[in-house]
Design a protein around this motif. Structure first.
Motif, PDB file in Angstrom:
ATOM      1  N   THR A 116       3.120 -13.113   6.770  1.00 22.03           N
ATOM      2  CA  THR A 116       2.977 -12.119   5.691  1.00 22.03           C
ATOM      3  C   THR A 116       2.178 -12.764   4.554  1.00 22.03           C
ATOM      4  OG1 THR A 116       4.935 -12.786   4.443  1.00 22.03           O
ATOM      5  CG2 THR A 116       5.278 -11.241   6.255  1.00 22.03           C
ATOM      6  N   PRO A 117       1.680 -11.953   3.604  1.00 22.02           N
ATOM      7  CA  PRO A 117       0.840 -12.527   2.537  1.00 22.02           C
ATOM      8  C   PRO A 117       1.627 -13.283   1.461  1.00 22.02           C
ATOM      9  CG  PRO A 117       0.446 -10.151   2.814  1.00 22.02           C
ATOM     10  CD  PRO A 117       1.687 -10.479   3.556  1.00 22.02           C
ATOM     11  N   ASP A 118       2.839 -13.741   1.747  1.00 21.77           N
ATOM     12  CA  ASP A 118       3.588 -14.524   0.756  1.00 21.77           C
ATOM     13  C   ASP A 118       2.844 -15.832   0.482  1.00 21.77           C
ATOM     14  OD1 ASP A 118       6.531 -14.782  -0.490  1.00 21.77           O
ATOM     15  OD2 ASP A 118       5.843 -16.755   0.213  1.00 21.77           O
ATOM     16  N   PRO A 119       2.608 -16.167  -0.795  1.00 19.66           N
ATOM     17  CA  PRO A 119       1.784 -17.357  -1.086  1.00 19.66           C
ATOM     18  C   PRO A 119       2.449 -18.673  -0.698  1.00 19.66           C
ATOM     19  CG  PRO A 119       2.620 -16.355  -3.117  1.00 19.66           C
ATOM     20  CD  PRO A 119       2.978 -15.421  -2.012  1.00 19.66           C
ATOM     21  N   VAL A 129      -8.408  -1.386   7.845  1.00 18.81           N
ATOM     22  CA  VAL A 129      -6.990  -1.727   7.954  1.00 18.81           C
ATOM     23  C   VAL A 129      -6.378  -1.058   9.182  1.00 18.81           C
ATOM     24  CG1 VAL A 129      -4.729  -1.345   6.879  1.00 18.81           C
ATOM     25  CG2 VAL A 129      -6.629  -2.228   5.513  1.00 18.81           C
ATOM     26  N   GLU A 130      -6.731   0.217   9.387  1.00 16.06           N
ATOM     27  CA  GLU A 130      -6.179   0.909  10.554  1.00 16.06           C
ATOM     28  C   GLU A 130      -6.650   0.267  11.854  1.00 16.06           C
ATOM     29  OE1 GLU A 130      -3.647   3.171  10.581  1.00 16.06           O
ATOM     30  OE2 GLU A 130      -3.732   2.370   8.545  1.00 16.06           O
ATOM     31  N   LYS A 131      -7.886  -0.161  11.863  1.00 14.26           N
ATOM     32  CA  LYS A 131      -8.397  -0.859  13.049  1.00 14.26           C
ATOM     33  C   LYS A 131      -7.607  -2.153  13.258  1.00 14.26           C
ATOM     34  CE  LYS A 131     -12.565  -3.006  14.920  1.00 14.26           C
ATOM     35  NZ  LYS A 131     -13.881  -3.541  14.586  1.00 14.26           N
ATOM     36  N   GLY A 132      -7.373  -2.845  12.144  1.00 10.64           N
ATOM     37  CA  GLY A 132      -6.618  -4.097  12.219  1.00 10.64           C
ATOM     38  C   GLY A 132      -5.198  -3.870  12.695  1.00 10.64           C
ATOM     39  N   ARG A 133      -4.600  -2.763  12.260  1.00  7.27           N
ATOM     40  CA  ARG A 133      -3.235  -2.439  12.682  1.00  7.27           C
ATOM     41  C   ARG A 133      -3.195  -2.272  14.213  1.00  7.27           C
ATOM     42  NH1 ARG A 133       0.497   0.006   9.459  1.00  7.27           N
ATOM     43  NH2 ARG A 133      -1.078   0.895   8.109  1.00  7.27           N
ATOM     44  N   TYR A 134      -4.199  -1.562  14.718  1.00  5.41           N
ATOM     45  CA  TYR A 134      -4.262  -1.354  16.168  1.00  5.41           C
ATOM     46  C   TYR A 134      -4.513  -2.681  16.901  1.00  5.41           C
ATOM     47  CZ  TYR A 134      -5.863   0.317  20.715  1.00  5.41           C
ATOM     48  OH  TYR A 134      -6.000   0.513  22.057  1.00  5.41           O
ATOM     49  N   LEU A 135      -5.380  -3.511  16.332  1.00  2.00           N
ATOM     50  CA  LEU A 135      -5.658  -4.805  16.968  1.00  2.00           C
ATOM     51  C   LEU A 135      -4.393  -5.676  16.993  1.00  2.00           C
ATOM     52  CD1 LEU A 135      -9.137  -5.538  15.340  1.00  2.00           C
ATOM     53  CD2 LEU A 135      -8.715  -5.018  17.760  1.00  2.00           C
ATOM     54  N   LEU A 177       8.559  -7.140   8.842  1.00  2.00           N
ATOM     55  CA  LEU A 177       7.407  -7.285   9.726  1.00  2.00           C
ATOM     56  C   LEU A 177       6.685  -8.614   9.473  1.00  2.00           C
ATOM     57  CD1 LEU A 177       5.635  -5.724  11.829  1.00  2.00           C
ATOM     58  CD2 LEU A 177       4.282  -4.918   9.880  1.00  2.00           C
ATOM     59  N   PHE A 178       6.441  -9.329  10.550  1.00  2.00           N
ATOM     60  CA  PHE A 178       5.652 -10.573  10.531  1.00  2.00           C
ATOM     61  C   PHE A 178       6.268 -11.692   9.691  1.00  2.00           C
ATOM     62  CE2 PHE A 178       1.846  -7.612  11.316  1.00  2.00           C
ATOM     63  CZ  PHE A 178       2.084  -7.654  12.680  1.00  2.00           C
ATOM     64  N   SER A 179       7.572 -11.613   9.428  1.00  2.00           N
ATOM     65  CA  SER A 179       8.191 -12.678   8.632  1.00  2.00           C
ATOM     66  C   SER A 179       8.579 -13.883   9.493  1.00  2.00           C
ATOM     67  CB  SER A 179       9.408 -12.144   7.870  1.00  2.00           C
ATOM     68  OG  SER A 179      10.385 -11.675   8.762  1.00  2.00           O
ATOM     69  N   GLY A 180       8.255 -13.841  10.781  1.00  2.00           N
ATOM     70  CA  GLY A 180       8.374 -15.031  11.621  1.00  2.00           C
ATOM     71  C   GLY A 180       9.785 -15.321  12.084  1.00  2.00           C
ATOM     72  N   TRP A 216      -7.420  -9.333   9.670  1.00  2.00           N
ATOM     73  CA  TRP A 216      -7.151 -10.001   8.388  1.00  2.00           C
ATOM     74  C   TRP A 216      -6.914  -8.970   7.290  1.00  2.00           C
ATOM     75  CZ3 TRP A 216      -5.292 -14.091   6.477  1.00  2.00           C
ATOM     76  CH2 TRP A 216      -5.519 -14.458   5.144  1.00  2.00           C
ATOM     77  N   ALA A 217      -7.742  -7.909   7.282  1.00  2.00           N
ATOM     78  CA  ALA A 217      -7.594  -6.849   6.279  1.00  2.00           C
ATOM     79  C   ALA A 217      -6.218  -6.206   6.428  1.00  2.00           C
ATOM     80  CB  ALA A 217      -8.691  -5.804   6.455  1.00  2.00           C
ATOM     81  N   TYR A 218      -5.803  -5.991   7.665  1.00  2.00           N
ATOM     82  CA  TYR A 218      -4.486  -5.381   7.894  1.00  2.00           C
ATOM     83  C   TYR A 218      -3.359  -6.308   7.434  1.00  2.00           C
ATOM     84  CZ  TYR A 218      -0.271  -4.138  10.472  1.00  2.00           C
ATOM     85  OH  TYR A 218       1.030  -3.869  10.809  1.00  2.00           O
ATOM     86  N   LEU A 219      -3.469  -7.588   7.758  1.00  2.00           N
ATOM     87  CA  LEU A 219      -2.400  -8.526   7.386  1.00  2.00           C
ATOM     88  C   LEU A 219      -2.214  -8.593   5.870  1.00  2.00           C
ATOM     89  CD1 LEU A 219      -2.899 -11.469   9.912  1.00  2.00           C
ATOM     90  CD2 LEU A 219      -1.051  -9.782   9.870  1.00  2.00           C
ATOM     91  N   GLN A 220      -3.296  -8.329   5.123  1.00  2.56           N
ATOM     92  CA  GLN A 220      -3.187  -8.317   3.658  1.00  2.56           C
ATOM     93  C   GLN A 220      -2.272  -7.205   3.163  1.00  2.56           C
ATOM     94  OE1 GLN A 220      -5.077 -10.819   1.943  1.00  2.56           O
ATOM     95  NE2 GLN A 220      -5.144 -11.278   4.130  1.00  2.56           N
ATOM     96  N   THR A 221      -2.134  -6.147   3.974  1.00  2.72           N
ATOM     97  CA  THR A 221      -1.397  -4.966   3.511  1.00  2.72           C
ATOM     98  C   THR A 221       0.098  -5.042   3.827  1.00  2.72           C
ATOM     99  OG1 THR A 221      -1.620  -3.720   5.581  1.00  2.72           O
ATOM    100  CG2 THR A 221      -3.434  -3.547   3.987  1.00  2.72           C
ATOM    101  N   VAL A 222       0.507  -6.063   4.568  1.00  4.41           N
ATOM    102  CA  VAL A 222       1.910  -6.195   4.953  1.00  4.41           C
ATOM    103  C   VAL A 222       2.717  -6.678   3.747  1.00  4.41           C
ATOM    104  CG1 VAL A 222       3.455  -7.526   6.443  1.00  4.41           C
ATOM    105  CG2 VAL A 222       1.286  -6.670   7.340  1.00  4.41           C
ATOM    106  N   ASP A 223       3.970  -6.226   3.651  1.00 11.79           N
ATOM    107  CA  ASP A 223       4.830  -6.687   2.549  1.00 11.79           C
ATOM    108  C   ASP A 223       5.069  -8.191   2.650  1.00 11.79           C
ATOM    109  OD1 ASP A 223       5.123  -4.255   1.418  1.00 11.79           O
ATOM    110  OD2 ASP A 223       7.018  -3.783   2.450  1.00 11.79           O
ATOM    111  N   PRO A 224       4.869  -8.934   1.546  1.00 10.59           N
ATOM    112  CA  PRO A 224       5.141 -10.372   1.594  1.00 10.59           C
ATOM    113  C   PRO A 224       6.635 -10.628   1.836  1.00 10.59           C
ATOM    114  CG  PRO A 224       3.992  -9.763  -0.427  1.00 10.59           C
ATOM    115  CD  PRO A 224       4.429  -8.503   0.222  1.00 10.59           C
TER     116      PRO A 224
END
Lengths: 408, 249
Positions: free
Chosen positions: A74-77, A31-37, A54-57, A125-133
């Motif tokens: 964000t991971p909102d379904p 996740v930390e690697k993904g955050r940096y990427l 964050l990332f809500s477009g 992808w792992a990092y994006l899963q951790t973002v608040d939906p």
């Protein structure tokens, strides 16, 4: 006490061991690697509005074809990408296809992101899963007909897109290859700095040779000595990307945002890799002849420069390191396209504020007390003095840009 | 981005904190507020003066303007040195100042009590500049009509001089305003208009700066520091520009 601490450590170690065994990955590091990427890719530039989750477009991109909005990632379904699988994400990054075989527009720079390794995409992808939906609904495609028909992108991709991960050049060093991977891939430098063809695709034969977008010039990043960064040392490039300013120049406009959001947070070794790669980009310069100093426009421009500009930029265009850009022998000044210069004179400009250089010096607007003729003369003078040589600017160019900027 | 500081420190807090500081002695480290972020910046934003390019009178009526122009013409007559105060735009300058914040002394404490001070204490009048002009011009017109059957602007040069001298010395009284106060007000503003930057309406074509050899509102003389005992012949520069900026040929 000591005993209980070491026991804790032992238990913790055991737990990590299990997690590793359970998922096949060290998820924290991933996740930390993904955050940096995500920072390298400056995803927030298009996917996060200031002050919004964050990332809500919702960030609007004004393309020459119309408006496109950055999606909610964000991971909102419902409104985000919560129902996607990793393969869906991999397809977006490498092919520009989102689920349902929906083709993405080139504003999402998949033509660059296709270079990103599958391994890095897994971390992202792992990092994006951790973002608040976020349930922010974004209508991404606001292009007018016929550009809003996504099927038109089949042809576009044929013309403008080569799919495939970055392939290292065995002739070059690991550092060079890391730089190339970053510049061509997540850094997506070419999205702004590579000239575009009529369909908005990159002219790859002119990679990083500079382009105009949204009324700004994205300068030539090749090692061209005249209008490129041939005169910058690798350390200068690193300092510019890290702090927003170096002994030549100060980032402004969209580049100031890039430095603020992205490159100031890059690791120094990544910035150095980028510098080493860019410096290897030989591109012979065609240097025009400067206007004669006794040309009437030059005389008028010289007087205006002395009275309005020299206080900060100094009489021979020396500038002040870290504060006021150098105008003598300056690549951006020598760019065939003077839009950025005219623009900052008319409307003023604000440098980016970084952790390393938080001042964010601003240039005042001269739109109110310099006429179109005055601006044309002074920009022409700067473009043809102190080692610079570039096409003169006409007052109608200034007039057009003034109208265009003031409408916004 | 920038949080507003909490309400001012109370006396009790101050006493407490200074006591603590004393107690802790030199080892105490002050915790300074850290302000992060950058102030707002807007493209095309500028802080130019109000009305500098608006045509027409901004405060004066046509009649008032005519009288003020007659006064400034008399205070600074056209001669071999320069054009008149009127032609230099001094009345326009005064008009723009009165239309702006200066006209109401917006930045001065103007609540009473008002008492006649000593000469050392300077201006003690409760009147703001707009009131001074309105009352002074009305009083002057009334005086001139009563004595010459004409407004001030209709008088010849000698009568004008005599009238202004009477105002200055206070030998001519005006209704509603102390006549030397009115005279000093107009004289001061006329000089300001004659020498101020042309952007404010006066000093047209930088006439006074050319007269006295002032090179104008320049930021920086670093290039000239080493040039001793040389005539520099700098073309005067206004905030609005310079004649050197016009392309010749």
């Amino acid at each position: 006490m000591k005993a209980s601490l070491s026991m804790c450590a032992g238990v913790l170690g055991l737990a990590i061991g299990y997690a590793h065994a359970g998922t096949g990955a060290d998820s924290y590091n991933l996740v930390e690697k993904g955050r940096y990427l995500a920072t390298l890719g400056d995803c927030t530039a298009c996917h996060t509005l200031p002050g919004k989750p964050l990332f809500s477009g919702g960030v609007v991109l004004d393309t020459p074809f119309g408006k496109l909005l950055g999606a909610n990632i964000t991971p909102d379904p419902v409104h985000g990408i919560g129902r996607w699988s990793f393969e869906d994400f991999q397809n977006v990054m490498s092919k520009g296809h989102s689920p349902g075989d929906k083709r993405l527009y080139g504003a999402m720079p998949f033509t660059a992101y296709t270079k990103v390794s599958r391994e890095d995409n897994q971390a992202l992808w792992a990092y994006l899963q951790t973002v608040d939906p976020s349930d922010n609904a974004v209508e991404t495609n606001q292009l007018p007909f016929p550009f809003n028909v996504r099927a038109s992108l089949i042809g576009w991709n044929l013309l403008n897109f080569t799919q495939g991960e970055y392939q290292p050049d065995p002739q070059k060093s690991a550092q060079w290859n890391r730089g190339a991977y970053l510049v061509q891939g997540l850094g997506h430098c070419g999205t702004c700095h590579t000239p575009k063809n009529l369909t908005g695709g990159d002219k790859n034969g002119q990679f990083l040779q500079g382009a105009n977008l949204q009324g700004w010039v994205a300068p030539d990043l090749t090692a061209n000595n005249h209008s490129g960064i041939g005169s910058w040392r690798p350390e200068d490039i690193v300092q510019y990307l890290k702090t927003g300013a170096n002994r030549f120049d100060v980032a402004s406009g969209p580049m100031a945002e890039e430095v603020e959001h992205s490159s100031q947070h890059w690791q120094d070794e990544d910035l150095m890799a980028v510098a080493v790669y860019l410096k290897d980009f030989a591109n012979p310069a065609e240097v025009p002849k400067p206007l004669a100093a006794n040309d009437p426009t030059m005389k008028a421009g010289q007087a205006i420069y002395a009275d309005r500009c020299s206080a900060c930029h100094i009489s021979k265009g020396q500038g002040v390191e870290g504060l006021f850009p150098t105008l003598a022998n300056a690549p951006l000044v020598n760019n065939a396209d003077a839009s950025s210069m005219i623009r900052v004179v008319l409307s003023g400009s604000r440098a980016g504020a970084t952790d390393a250089a938080p001042t964010a010096p601003a240039m005042p607007s001269f739109g109110w007390n310099l006429s179109d003729d005055n601006v044309a003369a002074v920009v022409t003078y700067v473009r043809n003095s102190w080692g610079n040589a570039a096409a003169p600017v006409t007052s109608s160019e200034v007039k057009n840009l003034r109208e265009q900027l003031q409408v916004k | 981005m920038i949080e507003k500081p909490a309400k001012g420190v109370t006396r009790r807090q101050l006493l407490l904190s200074s006591a603590t500081t004393v107690a802790m002695g030199a080892a105490a480290t002050a915790k300074a507020a850290t302000i992060a972020g950058t102030p707002q910046w807007v493209p095309f934003d500028h802080n130019g003066p109000l009305h500098y390019d608006t045509p027409g009178w901004q405060y004066f009526t046509d009649e008032q303007a005519r009288e003020v122009e007659a006064i400034v013409e008399q205070l600074i007559p056209a001669d071999e040195l320069s054009v008149s105060g009127k032609d230099a735009g001094c009345a326009v300058f005064i008009d723009r100042q009165l239309a702006g914040e200066y006209g109401t002394f917006a930045r001065l404490y103007q609540e009473g009590p008002f008492q006649p001070g000593t000469a050392m204490q300077g201006d003690q009048s409760p009147l703001n500049p707009r009131q001074r002009y309105t009352l002074g011009l009305a009083g002057l017109t009334k005086y001139c009509q009563a004595n010459f059957k004409k407004p001030f602007s209709g008088l010849g040069a000698e009568q004008r001089d005599a009238t202004l001298a009477g105002l200055e010395k206070g030998t001519i009284a005006l209704d509603g305003i102390d006549s030397p106060l009115f005279f000093q007000q107009v004289l001061g503003n006329t000089m300001e208009g004659f020498f101020a930057d042309p952007i404010y309406g006066g000093n047209r074509d930088m006439v006074s700066w050319k007269l006295i050899g002032f090179p104008g509102a320049r930021y920086d003389y670093r290039d000239y520091i080493g040039l001793h005992n040389q005539k520099l012949d700098l073309v005067p520069l206004s905030i609005v520009g310079s004649s050197a900026w016009t392309q010749k040929g």
